[in-house]
Design a protein around this motif. Structure first.
Motif, mmCIF file in Angstrom:
data_model
loop_
_atom_site.group_PDB
_atom_site.id
_atom_site.type_symbol
_atom_site.label_atom_id
_atom_site.label_comp_id
_atom_site.label_asym_id
_atom_site.label_seq_id
_atom_site.Cartn_x
_atom_site.Cartn_y
_atom_site.Cartn_z
ATOM 1 N N PHE A 232 7.791 -0.927 8.615
ATOM 2 C CA PHE A 232 8.258 0.057 7.644
ATOM 3 C C PHE A 232 9.533 -0.411 6.948
ATOM 4 C CE2 PHE A 232 10.780 3.871 6.607
ATOM 5 C CZ PHE A 232 9.919 4.456 5.706
ATOM 6 N N GLY A 233 10.435 -1.024 7.703
ATOM 7 C CA GLY A 233 11.652 -1.566 7.078
ATOM 8 C C GLY A 233 11.339 -2.654 6.064
ATOM 9 N N LEU A 234 10.395 -3.540 6.396
ATOM 10 C CA LEU A 234 9.977 -4.566 5.434
ATOM 11 C C LEU A 234 9.309 -3.946 4.214
ATOM 12 C CD1 LEU A 234 8.557 -7.288 7.856
ATOM 13 C CD2 LEU A 234 10.725 -7.353 6.592
ATOM 14 N N LYS B 120 -6.613 -0.762 8.434
ATOM 15 C CA LYS B 120 -5.799 -1.486 9.421
ATOM 16 C C LYS B 120 -4.446 -1.866 8.835
ATOM 17 C CE LYS B 120 -7.609 -4.735 11.832
ATOM 18 N NZ LYS B 120 -8.357 -5.958 12.203
ATOM 19 N N PHE B 121 -4.435 -2.251 7.568
ATOM 20 C CA PHE B 121 -3.166 -2.630 6.931
ATOM 21 C C PHE B 121 -2.237 -1.427 6.805
ATOM 22 C CE2 PHE B 121 -0.644 -3.291 3.037
ATOM 23 C CZ PHE B 121 0.055 -4.429 3.421
ATOM 24 N N ARG B 122 -2.773 -0.253 6.460
ATOM 25 C CA ARG B 122 -1.941 0.940 6.329
ATOM 26 C C ARG B 122 -1.363 1.377 7.665
ATOM 27 N NH1 ARG B 122 -6.271 3.184 3.471
ATOM 28 N NH2 ARG B 122 -6.421 4.821 5.056
ATOM 29 N N TYR C 140 2.555 3.056 9.721
ATOM 30 C CA TYR C 140 2.576 4.434 10.179
ATOM 31 C C TYR C 140 3.269 4.542 11.531
ATOM 32 C CZ TYR C 140 -0.897 5.417 6.555
ATOM 33 O OH TYR C 140 -1.542 5.554 5.367
ATOM 34 N N VAL C 141 3.753 5.725 11.819
ATOM 35 C CA VAL C 141 4.366 5.977 13.118
ATOM 36 C C VAL C 141 3.257 6.180 14.144
ATOM 37 C CG1 VAL C 141 5.862 7.519 14.424
ATOM 38 C CG2 VAL C 141 6.385 7.005 12.037
ATOM 39 N N LYS C 142 3.365 5.451 15.251
ATOM 40 C CA LYS C 142 2.356 5.571 16.286
ATOM 41 C C LYS C 142 2.571 6.861 17.066
ATOM 42 C CE LYS C 142 1.636 0.612 16.950
ATOM 43 N NZ LYS C 142 1.658 -0.503 17.931
ATOM 44 N N LYS C 143 1.468 7.474 17.454
ATOM 45 C CA LYS C 143 1.545 8.712 18.218
ATOM 46 C C LYS C 143 1.959 8.420 19.647
ATOM 47 C CE LYS C 143 -1.926 11.281 15.603
ATOM 48 N NZ LYS C 143 -3.216 12.009 15.685
#
Length: 340
Positions: A23-25, A275-277, A281-284
């Motif tokens: 996410f930072g990248l 898969k790329f998206r 994402y934040v993992k549950k």
């Protein structure tokens, strides 16, 4: 030994927070892309703007020299008023469009650009009542439009994307992922051809001042809902069949927007893009998953208990019905015996 332990701990740390790093990248890449666009637009457009400013300054000085009776402040006030009217879609030029900006077809075109969030900006409400109504109309209409487009796209994509992919996968034995990729590319090519190249050729023929590039530019800016407003069809001098033309453009914008959403949804359903998206994402957490499982089990148990209760009630009703039938049969039998 210490270096290997440090390296393994770093790798473990990166793996644990992989989503945050991705996410930072992503944020950094988006910021760099914005800066890249600003640099390119500035380097390309700034010289043209400078030339235009110099040309306008020379034209203004020449006009004041030729009309010495007119002072510069008076000219400034006149030009300011003309530009203000132009921002509202009203022109003082003799070769401007003689049609009104707020007849029914123009208002219909304006309403479609508002609800689709395209917003060319060539025509805006003049009165305070119109501005207030535009706010209320947009607050209700934009979510309504999103609901309408979602429902339409959901129905179209079943027949245009999912069924064809499943048909080739089941009947021809091709890999579902390969079929989905080929189908998405073919669908994108057909959409670009039908809603960009062909309409661009039509617009370049109907609009006197547009070439093919400008027409293609208008189609892309419109269907991507950017809506810069520098090119708006049907605003030329003595435009033939202007009302019918405006209605046709409104239909083109709605159909093109639906086609764009269908293509985007088709590409979003590709396994590789999913898969790329997920990388960003934040993992549950496990606790969230457990809560979801518990809620699912509770719902399942409640549904089972409800089904059992309904079955018991149905069985009791059936027993009461059979008892009533037997009672009626007994009464009729007793009546016959009494007659004998």
């Amino acid at each position: 030994m210490l270096q290997s332990l440090a390296g393994s701990s770093c790798v473990r740390l990166v793996e644990q927070h992989r989503s945050a790093w991705c996410f930072g990248l992503l944020v950094l890449g988006y910021a760099l892309y914005l800066v890249f666009g600003a640099v390119v637009f500035s380097s390309v457009e700034l010289p043209s703007e400078d030339l235009l400013r110099q040309e306008l300054a020379k034209l203004k000085r020449r006009f004041l020299d030729e009309h010495a009776c007119l002072g510069e402040p008076q000219l400034e006030r006149f030009l300011a008023r003309v530009l203000e009217a132009s921002n509202y879609g009203v022109s003082v030029l003799s070769n401007a469009s003689g049609s009104w900006n707020w007849d029914f077809t123009s208002s219909l075109f304006f309403a479609s650009t508002v609800l689709s969030t395209t917003g060319y900006g060539h025509t805006v409400p003049l009165s305070d009542g119109g501005k207030a109504f535009c706010i209320v109309y947009s607050v209700i209409g934009i979510p309504f439009t999103l609901l309408f487009l979602t429902a339409v796209v959901q129905r179209i994509i079943v027949h245009v994307t999912r069924r064809p992919v499943l048909y080739f996968h089941v009947h021809w034995g091709f890999s579902k992922q390969v079929v989905a990729i080929v189908h998405a590319v073919v669908l994108g090519f057909i959409t670009v051809l039908c809603f960009f190249f062909i309409p661009a050729a039509i617009f370049s023929g109907l609009e006197d001042d547009w070439n093919f590039l400008e027409s293609f530019y208008f189609c892309f800016i419109s269907l991507s809902t950017i809506g810069l407003g520098d090119y708006v069809p049907g605003e030329g001098y003595n435009q033939k069949f202007r009302e019918l033309y405006k209605i046709g453009i409104t239909c083109y914008l709605l159909l093109g927007l639906i086609a764009m959403l269908v293509v985007l949804e088709t590409f979003c359903e590709l396994h590789e893009l999913k898969k790329f998206r997920k990388m960003f994402y934040v993992k549950k957490d496990k606790e969230d998953d457990q809560e979801h499982i518990i809620e699912h089990d509770q719902l399942s148990f409640s549904s089972i208990s409800d089904q059992a209760t309904s079955r018991k009630e149905d069985q009791k009703a059936l027993e009461r019905f059979l008892e009533q039938i037997n009672a009626s049969k007994t009464e009729t039998t007793l009546g016959e015996l009494s007659e004998i």
